[in-house]
Design an enzyme around this catalytic site. Structure first.
Site, mmCIF file in Angstrom:
data_model
loop_
_atom_site.group_PDB
_atom_site.id
_atom_site.type_symbol
_atom_site.label_atom_id
_atom_site.label_comp_id
_atom_site.label_asym_id
_atom_site.label_seq_id
_atom_site.Cartn_x
_atom_site.Cartn_y
_atom_site.Cartn_z
ATOM 1 N N ARG A 100 45.832 50.573 -1.318
ATOM 2 C CA ARG A 100 45.040 51.966 -1.103
ATOM 3 C C ARG A 100 45.081 52.684 -2.395
ATOM 4 O O ARG A 100 44.295 53.773 -2.555
ATOM 5 C CB ARG A 100 45.042 52.819 0.099
ATOM 6 C CG ARG A 100 45.453 51.860 1.167
ATOM 7 C CD ARG A 100 45.133 52.955 2.448
ATOM 8 N NE ARG A 100 44.014 53.245 2.554
ATOM 9 C CZ ARG A 100 43.537 54.302 3.721
ATOM 10 N NH1 ARG A 100 44.581 54.703 4.366
ATOM 11 N NH2 ARG A 100 42.233 54.808 3.820
ATOM 12 N N ASP A 101 45.606 52.301 -3.508
ATOM 13 C CA ASP A 101 45.529 52.872 -4.714
ATOM 14 C C ASP A 101 46.019 52.054 -6.132
ATOM 15 O O ASP A 101 46.630 52.346 -6.890
ATOM 16 C CB ASP A 101 46.711 54.126 -4.790
ATOM 17 C CG ASP A 101 46.398 55.147 -5.915
ATOM 18 O OD1 ASP A 101 44.981 55.297 -6.206
ATOM 19 O OD2 ASP A 101 47.216 56.109 -6.082
ATOM 20 N N ILE A 102 45.094 51.030 -5.790
ATOM 21 C CA ILE A 102 45.242 50.138 -7.286
ATOM 22 C C ILE A 102 44.437 50.775 -8.539
ATOM 23 O O ILE A 102 43.410 50.901 -8.199
ATOM 24 C CB ILE A 102 44.789 48.716 -6.773
ATOM 25 C CG1 ILE A 102 45.521 48.170 -5.614
ATOM 26 C CG2 ILE A 102 45.160 47.737 -8.250
ATOM 27 C CD1 ILE A 102 44.801 46.868 -5.095
#
Length: 275
Positions: A100-102
């Site tokens: 969810r935060d690449i």
């Protein structure tokens, strides 16, 4: 339910113990390994002992206000790193974990700069029901979010959203800069929702066919037509990335088993017990 609430009131760490136990079990060469989580008595903090990656972050992106020229990554290097991160993501998704935060700063390199590893699972999520990755709220860094994540208010597939983060990360590797450079968050969200990614900014005409089609397939505004992790893996541009087979990447010995009560109990240790 009251017993669970009572336990959480006495020890808030119990709320994350199962998730920590699972994260410690994740074992993949393209994920930064979590060795230990330590609780500090009389403090609101916990400390995480992580694998050391002294090679630095994948890519240092210039700020929107910077006057420096962006520096694209060499294509062969970009393909190698992107393929490695893709394999880490494939492994996470198989274990029903989404990042969810690449983004480039959440991808670290080993000391020899030959291996890329995803890190920072601060907003990651695990799903209790196999195959059900529906979420209602977008997470992560705004500049990397998908149009549907920005819209909000509707269920979306979290695994597909991870693919969205991957597409912007790859675009950054190809160009050396973010696709949207609005300083104002509201303007940024509006651009993500409405502006055609394949037209703004334009894909350079000198890009090879497979490179262009990969980006276009990952940027498709139609969620149903957008490339999935499998679609990216099998895309012609990735054919030279020397990826492991899906069977090898998701080998049985790497898959995470549900932690035992004892593993959950020992997931978070006190500092004193670790010394």
């Amino acid at each position: 339910m009251r017993e669970l609430e009572s336990e959480a009131d006495k020890n808030p760490i119990s709320l994350i113990a199962r998730e920590v136990a699972i994260m410690k079990k994740l074992d993949h060469p393209n994920l930064v390994h979590l060795y230990e989580v330590l609780d500090v008595p009389l403090s609101d903090s916990i400390f995480m002992v992580l694998e050391f990656c002294p090679g630095g972050i994948l890519l240092d992106l210039p700020l929107p206000t910077s006057t420096l020229d962006p520096i694209p990554m060499d294509l062969s290097v970009a393909r190698t790193y992107f393929g490695q991160v893709l394999m880490g993501l494939e492994y996470l998704h198989e274990n029903d974990v989404v990042h969810r935060d690449i983004k480039p700063e959440n991808i670290l390199l080993t000391v020899d700069k030959k291996t890329a590893k995803m890190c920072d699972f601060g907003v990651s999520e695990m799903f209790a029901r196999k195959g059900d990755d529906r979420v209602k709220k977008g997470m992560g860094s705004p500049a990397f979010m998908s149009p549907e994540s920005v819209e909000g208010g509707q269920e979306m597939g979290a695994k597909m959203a991870d693919g969205e983060f991957m597409r912007v990360t790859l675009y950054c590797m190809f160009t050396g800069h973010l696709p949207f450079t609005h300083d104002n968050p509201l303007e940024l969200f509006e651009a993500i929702k409405t502006e055609e990614f394949v037209l703004f900014p334009p894909i350079p005409s000198h890009w090879p066919e497979h490179q262009t089609s990969l980006i276009q397939g990952m940027l498709d505004r139609n969620v149903e037509a957008r490339l999935t992790v499998d679609g990216i893996r099998n895309h012609p541009w990735m054919s030279e990335a020397d990826l492991p087979s899906k069977e090898d990447n998701l080998s049985e010995d790497r898959m995470v088993r549900e932690p035992t009560p004892e593993e959950i109990k020992k997931a978070v240790r006190s500092v004193s017990s670790a010394l």
